[in-house]
Design an enzyme around this catalytic site. Sequence first.
Site, PDB file in Angstrom:
ATOM      1  N   SER B  17       0.838  -1.202   0.000  1.00  0.00           N
ATOM      2  CA  SER B  17       0.000   0.000   0.000  1.00  0.00           C
ATOM      3  C   SER B  17       0.873   1.251   0.000  1.00  0.00           C
ATOM      4  CB  SER B  17      -0.903   0.029   1.238  1.00  0.00           C
ATOM      5  OG  SER B  17      -1.753  -1.091   1.273  1.00  0.00           O
ATOM      6  N   ARG B  42       0.831   7.939   6.040  1.00  0.00           N
ATOM      7  CA  ARG B  42      -0.079   7.124   6.846  1.00  0.00           C
ATOM      8  C   ARG B  42      -1.487   7.718   6.856  1.00  0.00           C
ATOM      9  NH1 ARG B  42       0.156   2.494   9.516  1.00  0.00           N
ATOM     10  NH2 ARG B  42       2.353   2.371   9.019  1.00  0.00           N
ATOM     11  N   HIS B  45      -2.880   6.551   3.691  1.00  0.00           N
ATOM     12  CA  HIS B  45      -3.136   5.117   3.825  1.00  0.00           C
ATOM     13  C   HIS B  45      -4.461   4.861   4.547  1.00  0.00           C
ATOM     14  CE1 HIS B  45      -2.471   1.232   6.097  1.00  0.00           C
ATOM     15  NE2 HIS B  45      -2.246   0.836   4.862  1.00  0.00           N
TER      16      HIS B  45
END
Lengths: 219, 219
Positions: B17, B42, B45
Amino acid sequence: MKIELEQVLPSQIEARSFEIIGRELEQMGKVLDPEQEPVIKRCIHTTADFEYADSLVFSDRAVEQGLKALKAGAHIVTDTRMGFSGVNKGRLEKLGGEALCFMADPDVAEIAAREGCTRATASMDKAAGLYGTGGPRERIPCIFAVGNAPTALVRLYELVTEGRLKPALIIGVPVGFVNVVQSKELILTLPDTPYIVARGRKGGSNVAAAICNALLYRI
Amino acid sequence: MKIELEQVLPSQIEARSFEIIGRELEQMGKVLDPEQEPVIKRCIHTTADFEYADSLVFSDRAVEQGLKALKAGAHIVTDTRMGFSGVNKGRLEKLGGEALCFMADPDVAEIAAREGCTRATASMDKAAGLYGTGGPRERIPCIFAVGNAPTALVRLYELVTEGRLKPALIIGVPVGFVNVVQSKELILTLPDTPYIVARGRKGGSNVAAAICNALLYRI
């Protein structure tokens, strides 16, 4: 620059937010299905992302079937603790329901290690053992709220197509980059399973919980 | 249409990812500050929303100061149970830290009812009583992770400007439509408080937790 705060009573913040969302949707020329509208608006409320007005896909009468299940005391199985935390458990329990998340269970970790699958997959297998064909809770309607793991959604698809599980509703809104889009498209192919799916990459545990709550607040 | 799943081992999903996120950021021509990069990635994500590459604002050396606080056993106070659930408490506790959320505390509900403020505001007052000037935990660095309530962020701003609280870091990423933008702009005016803020309407408890975890995973 002067930063001016809008004066809104604590009890009015949510109503004011929904008013703004409604007005902006109108300005965008979006006309929502009245059944779906509270769900769509709550997803936008949770994310400030108006893409949900376009990305949410509902199977025929999904909201009606979700409400029916909740009124009958449905359990809600989530794929994260965050999703579990976000569900309004007070409302759910008043209806005789219960929220559950098996992700942190030791047996789920064991199965995942043994089978080489994700814990999310293993947690859906555990749910199928309880709520699926021949399981001790087969008669309790079960809503799956998947906001994180596409692997959970793929497993649900398999369990349904194998005839081992009949979810009352699948909320399929995992977020991310690996098999997220595909896992949702798989759910959209299920002919007899009620679903609410956020097409594309976006979603999240917060969105999964928001959809559960949008349904709960309708009752 | 054939739906093809990408074959990725469970242990590789996160790395894959981040690889996709990195590649797409590159294609967009985004060059990130190396200190900020893990935090920004993040957040993307967690949301699949690349807007965070533009909306996240870091005070000077915010990441460095956040890491320093965590290494010193900082506590993390969240404004929702969802944010609390999302924080990697195993990692935090290994460093001697603790995650707390006062939103469901009976005394917080009481104060909110008496003062006519939100519970989020009252929960920040409770935190200031513990971690603020003269409080029993004054020496423990405290990180505030606000992913939901702009009223919490406004109260933090007041507590800081009144000299009653010195947060180790404010993660200011509430989401929504009423005073959300303004509450974040207030934090951006604080001269001596480390902050990570998602400018605009977007954010969320998931984003707040993601930022905490991005820092924790750096240690």
